[in-house]
Design a protein around this motif. Sequence first.
Motif, PDB file in Angstrom:
ATOM      1  N   ILE A 169      20.664   7.513-128.567  1.00 36.31           N
ATOM      2  CA  ILE A 169      21.754   6.919-129.247  1.00 36.31           C
ATOM      3  C   ILE A 169      21.575   6.807-130.922  1.00 36.31           C
ATOM      4  O   ILE A 169      21.184   5.896-131.151  1.00 36.31           O
ATOM      5  N   PRO A 170      22.041   7.806-131.404  1.00 41.48           N
ATOM      6  CA  PRO A 170      22.018   7.772-132.798  1.00 41.48           C
ATOM      7  C   PRO A 170      22.577   6.781-133.749  1.00 41.48           C
ATOM      8  O   PRO A 170      22.176   6.058-134.684  1.00 41.48           O
ATOM      9  N   ALA A 171      23.719   6.184-133.107  1.00 42.21           N
ATOM     10  CA  ALA A 171      24.426   5.219-133.709  1.00 42.21           C
ATOM     11  C   ALA A 171      23.807   3.781-133.771  1.00 42.21           C
ATOM     12  O   ALA A 171      24.321   3.132-134.513  1.00 42.21           O
ATOM     13  N   TYR A 172      22.919   3.976-132.943  1.00 42.74           N
ATOM     14  CA  TYR A 172      22.111   2.435-132.809  1.00 42.74           C
ATOM     15  C   TYR A 172      21.241   2.410-133.903  1.00 42.74           C
ATOM     16  O   TYR A 172      21.087   1.337-134.772  1.00 42.74           O
ATOM     17  N   GLY A 173      20.770   3.355-134.715  1.00 44.40           N
ATOM     18  CA  GLY A 173      19.884   3.249-136.068  1.00 44.40           C
ATOM     19  C   GLY A 173      20.894   2.967-137.119  1.00 44.40           C
ATOM     20  O   GLY A 173      20.356   2.199-138.021  1.00 44.40           O
ATOM     21  N   TRP A 174      22.239   3.212-137.158  1.00 43.84           N
ATOM     22  CA  TRP A 174      23.363   2.864-137.912  1.00 43.84           C
ATOM     23  C   TRP A 174      23.528   1.283-137.823  1.00 43.84           C
ATOM     24  O   TRP A 174      23.632   0.802-139.008  1.00 43.84           O
ATOM     25  N   ILE A 175      23.562   0.625-136.649  1.00 44.12           N
ATOM     26  CA  ILE A 175      24.034  -0.756-136.446  1.00 44.12           C
ATOM     27  C   ILE A 175      22.933  -1.699-136.522  1.00 44.12           C
ATOM     28  O   ILE A 175      22.980  -2.829-136.731  1.00 44.12           O
ATOM     29  N   TYR A 176      21.647  -0.910-136.477  1.00 49.97           N
ATOM     30  CA  TYR A 176      20.245  -1.784-136.428  1.00 49.97           C
ATOM     31  C   TYR A 176      20.210  -2.770-137.534  1.00 49.97           C
ATOM     32  O   TYR A 176      19.897  -3.930-137.079  1.00 49.97           O
ATOM     33  N   PRO A 177      20.265  -2.167-138.705  1.00 52.73           N
ATOM     34  CA  PRO A 177      20.275  -3.269-139.733  1.00 52.73           C
ATOM     35  C   PRO A 177      21.165  -4.475-139.799  1.00 52.73           C
ATOM     36  O   PRO A 177      20.742  -5.769-140.068  1.00 52.73           O
ATOM     37  N   PHE A 178      22.522  -4.300-139.216  1.00 57.30           N
ATOM     38  CA  PHE A 178      23.256  -5.331-139.078  1.00 57.30           C
ATOM     39  C   PHE A 178      23.029  -6.338-138.078  1.00 57.30           C
ATOM     40  O   PHE A 178      23.336  -7.344-137.979  1.00 57.30           O
ATOM     41  N   ILE A 179      22.466  -5.626-136.956  1.00 59.55           N
ATOM     42  CA  ILE A 179      21.702  -6.695-135.930  1.00 59.55           C
ATOM     43  C   ILE A 179      20.910  -7.455-136.287  1.00 59.55           C
ATOM     44  O   ILE A 179      20.659  -8.953-136.034  1.00 59.55           O
ATOM     45  N   GLU A 180      19.955  -7.052-137.393  1.00 59.71           N
ATOM     46  CA  GLU A 180      18.919  -7.943-137.933  1.00 59.71           C
ATOM     47  C   GLU A 180      19.666  -9.086-138.703  1.00 59.71           C
ATOM     48  O   GLU A 180      19.165 -10.115-138.686  1.00 59.71           O
ATOM     49  N   VAL A 181      20.324  -8.612-139.488  1.00 60.31           N
ATOM     50  CA  VAL A 181      21.410  -9.541-140.340  1.00 60.31           C
ATOM     51  C   VAL A 181      21.845 -10.637-139.384  1.00 60.31           C
ATOM     52  O   VAL A 181      21.625 -12.020-139.506  1.00 60.31           O
ATOM     53  N   ALA A 182      22.508 -10.483-138.304  1.00 65.23           N
ATOM     54  CA  ALA A 182      23.104 -11.449-137.401  1.00 65.23           C
ATOM     55  C   ALA A 182      21.828 -12.018-136.809  1.00 65.23           C
ATOM     56  O   ALA A 182      22.095 -13.202-136.792  1.00 65.23           O
ATOM     57  N   LEU A 183      20.914 -11.638-136.285  1.00 62.00           N
ATOM     58  CA  LEU A 183      19.752 -12.402-135.730  1.00 62.00           C
ATOM     59  C   LEU A 183      19.111 -13.326-136.765  1.00 62.00           C
ATOM     60  O   LEU A 183      18.769 -14.575-136.379  1.00 62.00           O
ATOM     61  N   GLY A 184      19.075 -12.701-137.878  1.00 63.26           N
ATOM     62  CA  GLY A 184      18.378 -13.683-138.898  1.00 63.26           C
ATOM     63  C   GLY A 184      19.432 -15.137-139.154  1.00 63.26           C
ATOM     64  O   GLY A 184      18.642 -16.084-139.317  1.00 63.26           O
ATOM     65  N   LEU A 185      20.670 -14.582-139.274  1.00 64.30           N
ATOM     66  CA  LEU A 185      21.639 -16.017-139.589  1.00 64.30           C
ATOM     67  C   LEU A 185      21.762 -16.831-138.275  1.00 64.30           C
ATOM     68  O   LEU A 185      21.461 -18.091-138.480  1.00 64.30           O
ATOM     69  N   LEU A 186      21.572 -16.349-137.124  1.00 65.66           N
ATOM     70  CA  LEU A 186      21.421 -17.204-136.026  1.00 65.66           C
ATOM     71  C   LEU A 186      19.985 -18.035-135.752  1.00 65.66           C
ATOM     72  O   LEU A 186      20.242 -19.366-135.548  1.00 65.66           O
ATOM     73  N   PHE A 187      19.024 -17.338-136.227  1.00 58.57           N
ATOM     74  CA  PHE A 187      17.895 -18.195-136.444  1.00 58.57           C
ATOM     75  C   PHE A 187      17.788 -19.213-137.461  1.00 58.57           C
ATOM     76  O   PHE A 187      17.620 -20.488-137.209  1.00 58.57           O
ATOM     77  N   LEU A 188      18.269 -18.821-138.520  1.00 59.95           N
ATOM     78  CA  LEU A 188      18.204 -19.743-139.701  1.00 59.95           C
ATOM     79  C   LEU A 188      19.426 -21.004-139.699  1.00 59.95           C
ATOM     80  O   LEU A 188      19.017 -22.268-139.939  1.00 59.95           O
ATOM     81  N   MET A 189      20.501 -20.854-138.901  1.00 57.90           N
ATOM     82  CA  MET A 189      21.424 -21.654-138.553  1.00 57.90           C
ATOM     83  C   MET A 189      21.315 -22.296-137.388  1.00 57.90           C
ATOM     84  O   MET A 189      22.131 -23.320-136.997  1.00 57.90           O
ATOM     85  N   ARG A 190      20.224 -22.072-136.683  1.00 56.84           N
ATOM     86  CA  ARG A 190      20.042 -22.673-135.171  1.00 56.84           C
ATOM     87  C   ARG A 190      21.178 -22.584-134.245  1.00 56.84           C
ATOM     88  O   ARG A 190      21.543 -23.427-133.716  1.00 56.84           O
ATOM     89  N   PHE A 191      21.794 -21.371-134.368  1.00 55.05           N
ATOM     90  CA  PHE A 191      23.048 -21.085-133.566  1.00 55.05           C
ATOM     91  C   PHE A 191      22.662 -20.041-132.682  1.00 55.05           C
ATOM     92  O   PHE A 191      22.256 -19.114-132.839  1.00 55.05           O
ATOM     93  N   GLN A 192      23.012 -20.221-131.318  1.00 51.02           N
ATOM     94  CA  GLN A 192      23.001 -19.435-130.256  1.00 51.02           C
ATOM     95  C   GLN A 192      21.434 -18.907-130.279  1.00 51.02           C
ATOM     96  O   GLN A 192      21.276 -17.806-129.934  1.00 51.02           O
TER      97      GLN A 192
END
Length: 242
Positions: A152-175
């Motif tokens: 799925i080539p599109a996965y490569g495009w959205i991967y950086p944004f997945i990392e941003v979301a995961l980073g915020l979730l961990f730092l904010m202790r949310f979900q």
Amino acid sequence: MTHTYHVAGMTCNNCKKSVEEALQKLDKVSKVEVSLESEEVTITMDSHIETQILKNALPNKYTLTENETKNVFKSAEPKEEESTLKQLFPLFLILGYITVSSVLLNIKPFDWNGFMMDFMGLFYIVFSFFKLLDLKGFPQSFRMYDPLAKVIPAYGWIYPFIEVALGLLFLMRFQVTFALILTIIVLGITTIGVTKTLLDKKSIQCACLGTALKLPMTKATFIENTIMLIMAISMLIKTVQL
């Protein structure tokens, strides 16, 4: 066969010519190349000629010694290792900053659980930053080894944004539970691709820090992903137990 020798005593072009002519007269010598600058002579022979015979052929003012044979394979290994370590220095430096920052954020009193969440959060934020620097080039590099990005080539495009979301979730202790599960899935898939690349001994660029930094795919990439996976799995187990 070709051998290189060191010739001491050559000071001018006449000396160079004298050495060339003296050695060229020998039987079994097909070619003689003399370097005045390095004081070396390269002799191409039809068959091996004893060094003493070569010495005797030269005028007494010149001293000929055989160069020490170098083990090309042995000498290349440290250089390759040194080169790889030099290329990976930015990765080690960034991981060092992330580790120190995570420790300082949880040092009084030290909270191991908090340290792991901050480490993963900062890891994702920092690494996504480098990927977003070249959002056009990253998917292509990522697709070279990530199994899902290949399909799925599109996965490569959205991967950086997945990392941003995961980073915020961990730092904010949310979900956090959701973030841990997603981390295991995402990094698990990537680690499979990294492992296959290493086993196939392919020489490709690692896209973990985007394309801005030219990092080779090495065992360090595998270790980096494995550490994150171990953290995520251990934290998920603790969360389930609670």
